[in-house]
Motif scaffolding. Sequence first.
Motif, PDB file in Angstrom:
ATOM      1  N   SER A 233      -2.497  -0.456  10.273  1.00  0.00           N
ATOM      2  CA  SER A 233      -3.706  -1.161  10.553  1.00  0.00           C
ATOM      3  C   SER A 233      -3.493  -2.816  10.547  1.00  0.00           C
ATOM      4  N   ILE A 234      -2.806  -3.134   9.559  1.00  0.00           N
ATOM      5  CA  ILE A 234      -2.640  -4.671   9.437  1.00  0.00           C
ATOM      6  C   ILE A 234      -1.258  -5.181   9.650  1.00  0.00           C
ATOM      7  N   ASN A 235      -0.286  -4.563  10.136  1.00  0.00           N
ATOM      8  CA  ASN A 235       0.944  -4.923  10.328  1.00  0.00           C
ATOM      9  C   ASN A 235       1.083  -6.121  11.077  1.00  0.00           C
TER      10      ASN A 235
ATOM     11  N   ASN B  57       3.887  10.064   1.102  1.00  0.00           N
ATOM     12  CA  ASN B  57       4.483   9.173   2.246  1.00  0.00           C
ATOM     13  C   ASN B  57       6.155   9.368   2.509  1.00  0.00           C
ATOM     14  N   SER B  58       6.663  10.062   1.605  1.00  0.00           N
ATOM     15  CA  SER B  58       8.300  10.175   1.468  1.00  0.00           C
ATOM     16  C   SER B  58       8.560  10.824   2.737  1.00  0.00           C
ATOM     17  N   ILE B  59       7.817  11.748   3.419  1.00  0.00           N
ATOM     18  CA  ILE B  59       8.180  12.107   4.669  1.00  0.00           C
ATOM     19  C   ILE B  59       8.054  11.420   5.863  1.00  0.00           C
ATOM     20  N   SER B  60       7.092  10.303   5.677  1.00  0.00           N
ATOM     21  CA  SER B  60       6.967   9.605   7.012  1.00  0.00           C
ATOM     22  C   SER B  60       7.808   8.990   7.197  1.00  0.00           C
ATOM     23  N   ASN B  61       8.248   9.078   8.607  1.00  0.00           N
ATOM     24  CA  ASN B  61       9.411   8.295   9.326  1.00  0.00           C
ATOM     25  C   ASN B  61       8.719   7.025   9.869  1.00  0.00           C
ATOM     26  N   CYS B  62       9.085   5.851   8.809  1.00  0.00           N
ATOM     27  CA  CYS B  62       8.604   4.410   9.318  1.00  0.00           C
ATOM     28  C   CYS B  62       9.659   3.366   8.942  1.00  0.00           C
ATOM     29  N   SER B  63       9.289   2.320   9.615  1.00  0.00           N
ATOM     30  CA  SER B  63      10.223   1.293   9.382  1.00  0.00           C
ATOM     31  C   SER B  63       9.868   0.360   8.140  1.00  0.00           C
ATOM     32  N   TYR B  64       8.807   0.500   7.463  1.00  0.00           N
ATOM     33  CA  TYR B  64       8.294  -0.261   6.500  1.00  0.00           C
ATOM     34  C   TYR B  64       9.487  -0.408   5.284  1.00  0.00           C
ATOM     35  N   LYS B  65       9.438  -1.710   4.841  1.00  0.00           N
ATOM     36  CA  LYS B  65      10.480  -1.783   3.524  1.00  0.00           C
ATOM     37  C   LYS B  65       9.554  -0.934   2.542  1.00  0.00           C
ATOM     38  N   ARG B  66      10.401  -0.256   1.741  1.00  0.00           N
ATOM     39  CA  ARG B  66       9.874   0.950   0.805  1.00  0.00           C
ATOM     40  C   ARG B  66      10.137   0.159  -0.664  1.00  0.00           C
ATOM     41  N   VAL B  67       9.246   0.270  -1.545  1.00  0.00           N
ATOM     42  CA  VAL B  67       9.493  -0.088  -2.685  1.00  0.00           C
ATOM     43  C   VAL B  67       8.897   1.116  -3.850  1.00  0.00           C
ATOM     44  N   ASN B  68       9.713   1.224  -4.728  1.00  0.00           N
ATOM     45  CA  ASN B  68       9.562   2.273  -5.942  1.00  0.00           C
ATOM     46  C   ASN B  68       8.814   1.705  -7.122  1.00  0.00           C
ATOM     47  N   SER B  69       8.658   0.676  -7.487  1.00  0.00           N
ATOM     48  CA  SER B  69       7.922  -0.052  -8.840  1.00  0.00           C
ATOM     49  C   SER B  69       7.567  -1.267  -8.310  1.00  0.00           C
ATOM     50  N   TRP B  70       6.797  -1.721  -9.221  1.00  0.00           N
ATOM     51  CA  TRP B  70       6.230  -3.511  -9.434  1.00  0.00           C
ATOM     52  C   TRP B  70       7.339  -4.126  -9.617  1.00  0.00           C
ATOM     53  N   ASP B  71       8.560  -3.800 -10.329  1.00  0.00           N
ATOM     54  CA  ASP B  71       9.723  -4.742 -10.670  1.00  0.00           C
ATOM     55  C   ASP B  71      10.315  -4.858  -9.116  1.00  0.00           C
TER      56      ASP B  71
ATOM     57  N   ASP C 209       4.187  -9.949   5.682  1.00  0.00           N
ATOM     58  CA  ASP C 209       4.960  -9.282   5.003  1.00  0.00           C
ATOM     59  C   ASP C 209       4.188  -7.826   4.587  1.00  0.00           C
ATOM     60  N   VAL C 210       4.761  -6.692   4.918  1.00  0.00           N
ATOM     61  CA  VAL C 210       3.989  -5.341   4.434  1.00  0.00           C
ATOM     62  C   VAL C 210       5.169  -4.647   3.599  1.00  0.00           C
ATOM     63  N   LEU C 211       4.573  -4.143   2.636  1.00  0.00           N
ATOM     64  CA  LEU C 211       5.570  -3.030   1.691  1.00  0.00           C
ATOM     65  C   LEU C 211       5.122  -1.735   1.589  1.00  0.00           C
ATOM     66  N   LEU C 212       5.669  -0.535   1.629  1.00  0.00           N
ATOM     67  CA  LEU C 212       5.208   0.679   1.651  1.00  0.00           C
ATOM     68  C   LEU C 212       5.678   1.207   0.076  1.00  0.00           C
ATOM     69  N   PHE C 213       4.642   1.411  -0.674  1.00  0.00           N
ATOM     70  CA  PHE C 213       4.875   1.783  -2.299  1.00  0.00           C
ATOM     71  C   PHE C 213       5.141   3.358  -1.848  1.00  0.00           C
TER      72      PHE C 213
ATOM     73  N   ASP D 242       0.866  -1.099   0.045  1.00  0.00           N
ATOM     74  CA  ASP D 242       0.049   0.041   0.041  1.00  0.00           C
ATOM     75  C   ASP D 242       0.756   1.073  -0.007  1.00  0.00           C
ATOM     76  N   ASP D 243       0.264   2.436  -0.438  1.00  0.00           N
ATOM     77  CA  ASP D 243       0.994   3.631  -0.225  1.00  0.00           C
ATOM     78  C   ASP D 243       0.709   4.407   0.790  1.00  0.00           C
ATOM     79  N   LEU D 244      -0.325   3.928   1.786  1.00  0.00           N
ATOM     80  CA  LEU D 244      -0.571   4.655   2.915  1.00  0.00           C
ATOM     81  C   LEU D 244      -0.067   3.998   4.115  1.00  0.00           C
ATOM     82  N   VAL D 245       0.630   4.926   5.005  1.00  0.00           N
ATOM     83  CA  VAL D 245       1.204   4.189   6.114  1.00  0.00           C
ATOM     84  C   VAL D 245       0.147   3.723   7.150  1.00  0.00           C
TER      85      VAL D 245
END
Length: 80
Positions: free
Chosen positions: A38-40, A54-68, A45-49, A30-33
């Motif tokens: 709410s489901i962590n 959300n770039s200013i959010s300081n969170c520990s979720y694994k970030r991804v930039n693309s579907w690749d 596994d959860v990924l932050l798109f 998802d792209d919303l922290v």
Amino acid sequence: EKLGIKYDKLICSSDKRTACKEEKIDLFIDDLVSNLDSINDIVNDVLLFNTNVNSISNCSYKRVNSWDEVYDYYLEKSNS
């Protein structure tokens, strides 16, 4: 489908937590922290798109930039 992403089911719901529980979701993207928060505790596994919002959010979720990157992450996890 346009991007060649294979899936068994597409679930559109505003109640992410209930949908994850009912469907026994293993990987949530998802792209919303707030949605990840709410489901962590019920999803393996959860990924932050990454987005501008959300770039200013300081969170520990694994970030991804693309579907690749999502695909590579999934392959890496599947092979370990």
